[in-house]
Motif scaffolding. Structure first.
Motif, mmCIF file in Angstrom:
data_model
loop_
_atom_site.group_PDB
_atom_site.id
_atom_site.type_symbol
_atom_site.label_atom_id
_atom_site.label_comp_id
_atom_site.label_asym_id
_atom_site.label_seq_id
_atom_site.Cartn_x
_atom_site.Cartn_y
_atom_site.Cartn_z
ATOM 1 N N ARG B 88 0.838 -1.206 0.000
ATOM 2 C CA ARG B 88 0.000 0.000 0.000
ATOM 3 C C ARG B 88 0.876 1.260 0.000
ATOM 4 O O ARG B 88 0.633 2.216 -0.744
ATOM 5 C CB ARG B 88 -0.914 -0.010 1.238
ATOM 6 N N LEU B 89 1.926 1.249 0.831
ATOM 7 C CA LEU B 89 2.818 2.414 0.907
ATOM 8 C C LEU B 89 3.554 2.615 -0.413
ATOM 9 O O LEU B 89 3.732 3.747 -0.873
ATOM 10 C CB LEU B 89 3.832 2.234 2.056
ATOM 11 N N ALA B 90 3.985 1.515 -1.026
ATOM 12 C CA ALA B 90 4.704 1.614 -2.299
ATOM 13 C C ALA B 90 3.805 2.206 -3.379
ATOM 14 O O ALA B 90 4.248 3.026 -4.195
ATOM 15 C CB ALA B 90 5.212 0.236 -2.717
ATOM 16 N N ASP B 91 2.537 1.817 -3.371
ATOM 17 C CA ASP B 91 1.594 2.365 -4.347
ATOM 18 C C ASP B 91 1.393 3.860 -4.130
ATOM 19 O O ASP B 91 1.266 4.625 -5.084
ATOM 20 C CB ASP B 91 0.231 1.652 -4.244
ATOM 21 N N GLU B 95 8.522 6.791 -4.478
ATOM 22 C CA GLU B 95 9.935 6.810 -4.074
ATOM 23 C C GLU B 95 10.218 5.694 -3.075
ATOM 24 O O GLU B 95 11.328 5.180 -2.995
ATOM 25 C CB GLU B 95 10.346 8.201 -3.534
ATOM 26 N N LEU B 96 9.197 5.320 -2.309
ATOM 27 C CA LEU B 96 9.355 4.225 -1.346
ATOM 28 C C LEU B 96 9.433 2.882 -2.063
ATOM 29 O O LEU B 96 10.103 1.953 -1.604
ATOM 30 C CB LEU B 96 8.168 4.199 -0.383
ATOM 31 N N ALA B 97 8.750 2.801 -3.197
ATOM 32 C CA ALA B 97 8.666 1.530 -3.923
ATOM 33 C C ALA B 97 10.052 1.029 -4.325
ATOM 34 O O ALA B 97 10.265 -0.165 -4.516
ATOM 35 C CB ALA B 97 7.772 1.685 -5.148
ATOM 36 N N ARG B 98 10.991 1.984 -4.446
ATOM 37 C CA ARG B 98 12.349 1.578 -4.851
ATOM 38 C C ARG B 98 13.177 1.037 -3.690
ATOM 39 O O ARG B 98 14.251 0.482 -3.888
ATOM 40 C CB ARG B 98 13.067 2.768 -5.507
ATOM 41 N N VAL B 101 13.895 -2.994 0.809
ATOM 42 C CA VAL B 101 13.135 -3.679 1.860
ATOM 43 C C VAL B 101 11.661 -3.765 1.472
ATOM 44 O O VAL B 101 11.005 -4.809 1.645
ATOM 45 C CB VAL B 101 13.319 -2.936 3.204
ATOM 46 N N ILE B 102 11.144 -2.682 0.926
ATOM 47 C CA ILE B 102 9.752 -2.675 0.460
ATOM 48 C C ILE B 102 9.603 -3.668 -0.702
ATOM 49 O O ILE B 102 8.642 -4.443 -0.761
ATOM 50 C CB ILE B 102 9.341 -1.247 0.020
ATOM 51 N N GLN B 103 10.591 -3.663 -1.591
ATOM 52 C CA GLN B 103 10.578 -4.613 -2.701
ATOM 53 C C GLN B 103 10.557 -6.057 -2.189
ATOM 54 O O GLN B 103 9.791 -6.896 -2.677
ATOM 55 C CB GLN B 103 11.824 -4.403 -3.586
ATOM 56 N N ALA B 104 11.387 -6.320 -1.198
ATOM 57 C CA ALA B 104 11.437 -7.673 -0.638
ATOM 58 C C ALA B 104 10.089 -8.061 -0.044
ATOM 59 O O ALA B 104 9.625 -9.195 -0.189
ATOM 60 C CB ALA B 104 12.538 -7.765 0.424
ATOM 61 N N ALA B 105 9.448 -7.101 0.627
ATOM 62 C CA ALA B 105 8.140 -7.386 1.229
ATOM 63 C C ALA B 105 7.117 -7.692 0.144
ATOM 64 O O ALA B 105 6.356 -8.671 0.241
ATOM 65 C CB ALA B 105 7.681 -6.205 2.084
ATOM 66 N N ILE B 106 7.104 -6.865 -0.888
ATOM 67 C CA ILE B 106 6.127 -7.060 -1.969
ATOM 68 C C ILE B 106 6.321 -8.425 -2.633
ATOM 69 O O ILE B 106 5.365 -9.126 -2.957
ATOM 70 C CB ILE B 106 6.244 -5.916 -3.003
ATOM 71 N N ASN B 107 7.590 -8.820 -2.785
ATOM 72 C CA ASN B 107 7.899 -10.099 -3.423
ATOM 73 C C ASN B 107 7.896 -11.274 -2.447
ATOM 74 O O ASN B 107 8.314 -12.376 -2.802
ATOM 75 C CB ASN B 107 9.255 -10.018 -4.126
#
Lengths: 333, 333
Positions: B88-91, B95-98, B101-107
């Motif tokens: 949700r935060l990445a969406d 800038e957070l999407a990059r 750690v967020i990437q790892a969570a999404i994946n």
């Protein structure tokens, strides 16, 4: 009689009766603005027909202890306990009697105890009297002291010195569905011993200063031990943070007597979606109690708090004017 | 009929009736040893004619949450919330999407998140999703998630997945004068959002992992803000210490499902002056729930706990054998 007039008369009679019942619940209070403001607040949040109604589960009231529910002069009761404990320990352990901190306590040499910015002497005294023992042993010691120890000026047992008007306030709130929490700078473990008998407040609802505990297995039995590390003083913003952490909700009523209570009063009253209430107990009675806004080194200061009270419309109790009784029985200095 | 026989018959009838009432209160439980032990304990401490009677104010029962009151597989629900929040935060903030750690969570790349001894990636993810915001905002986010989020395997909303037999145990204890506290490794603020609707447990009675909060005045309004510093994990001995600090009394009943609950069970049952009771929920049902003593990396381990249960006579629930129902309605994987 016309039905409308009859109804009006009955309603008026009921209102007068209700108000008499309310007054009777606070017999130690004179009929002043502070009392009226308090009663009006409770009516506002408990009358289901009003838009200001607050559901019972959200009715939380928080009370400071020293100076709000009982005196804090000439020193907080826990400090008196600490001094008495120093003497008791010195009698029991002669090697301890030679410790300069214990000596200072026995001689009421507060200058030595509170010397330096960090009050090292006092902290050491607290460690000697409040730590290095099991929580159960500490409770036993407080209980034993509590049974007999007397106030140095009232010459009466401390346990008789809860303010009767505040006990009435607690009982009144409780009978109107409020949860009552004590949020004090005093030691959490110390207060939990008597908050039940004095105010009907169970240990879960007593928030105070605390330090680390450890859990040790002694002969296969779990023992909670009090430590002197990790001291957390429950005052000023610390009170608000502890209310948040421990109780998880915002109070709608707060009672205090010093600047140290201002933060929790702000948290209670500013931007609260519910109606809210805050009350300062102002020590104005030199004969029956004490008159001070600050009595160094031990009492709370009440300076910025009085300013905030004006600004935010908090009630201020003039103890001399507003209370017709201070204690449950006649006790004089 | 002889009076004595008549009385005996009446007593027997009453006993059978009482036992039927008790059984009816736990309809999701099969009539096994675990259920009988639990009922016998409650009777023992609530019957005023017995020497084992415990006054109501001292009847405290503590419950672990994940794996005890609801499932913890394939991951604790709060971890699912954390993953969903990362998305949700990445969406919302490209800038957070990059952020790796967020990437790892999404994946769902748990290897990256939990790499290293201190799990730095995971801690950073927790900071991003649980801190730097007001407590009110966090509560709103949990609430919004809670309304719709679904379990990945049951394909049902998380809020429907509380164990029905445990809700019956809580209700039964409460109707017998017990105070109920949740003492969990989960986040205190996370659990406080739903402990009320799910279990009837108010926020004051929810003890969990927590971190620092700050109090900030924003536009003159007091705001409690969640921080990532001062993380305190509520597990193992930490649970016992937190029970002592927060509740100020010893439980007489404790319920858990992992070695992390052993300490509070020992504190509850060993050397307690009152009769006491502890119960482990053993996950033995691969069809309706899960079967495991340990499912790395997320579930609690149950190894030394089972040994301790034998040693101390704690009850162990065989979920498959002892529960005729897991959830309040038919929900299958």
């Amino acid at each position: 009689m016309h039905n409308f007039i009859r109804l009006t008369l009955i309603s008026t009679a009921l209102l007068i009766a209700a108000s008499a019942v309310a007054s009777d619940s606070l017999p130690s209070w004179n009929d002043s603005g502070a009392k009226q403001a308090f009663l009006a607040f409770v009516e506002q949040v408990t009358d289901p027909s009003q838009s200001t109604f607050v559901p019972e589960s959200d009715r939380l009231a928080v009370f400071d202890n020293d100076g709000t529910l009982w005196p804090e002069c000439p020193m907080p009761f826990e400090l008196a306990f600490t001094m008495d404990e120093a003497k008791r320990l010195a009698d029991a352990q002669p090697e301890l009697a030679r410790d300069p901190v214990i000596q200072a306590a026995i001689n009421r040499d507060f200058e030595t105890l509170f010397a330096g910015e960090k009050h090292d002497g006092f902290l050491k005294l607290m460690a000697l009297t409040h730590a290095g023992i099991s929580a159960d042993e500490f409770k036993r010691r407080v209980n034993a002291w509590w049974e007999t120890a007397k106030h140095p000026e009232y010459k009466e047992r401390f346990r008789e010195l809860a303010y009767q008007p505040m006990r009435e306030v607690i009982a009144y709130l409780r009978s109107h569905g409020f949860k009552i929490a004590i949020v004090s700078g005093g030691g959490m473990d110390f207060m939990r011993v008597f908050a039940g008998p004095l105010y009907g407040v169970e240990p879960e609802w007593v928030l105070g200063s605390s330090a680390d505990v450890t859990l040790e297995m002694e002969d296969g039995k779990p023992v909670v031990k009090k430590q002197s590390s990790g001291l957390s003083i429950n005052d000023h913003e610390g009170k608000t943070k502890r209310i948040y952490n421990h109780l998880g909700r915002r109070p709608i009523a707060a009672f205090g007597n010093s600047d140290g209570d201002r933060s929790m009063m702000e948290y209670t009253t500013i931007d609260n979606p519910y109606p809210s209430f805050a009350m300062y107990i102002h020590h104005t009675d030199p004969d029956r109690e004490y008159a001070y806004d600050s009595r160094p080194p031990f009492s709370g200061k009440l300076t910025t708090g009085l300013e905030a009270a004006k600004q935010h419309g908090w009630s201020v109790v003039d103890m001399k004017r507003d209370w017709n009784k201070v204690f449950s029985k006649p006790i004089t200095k």
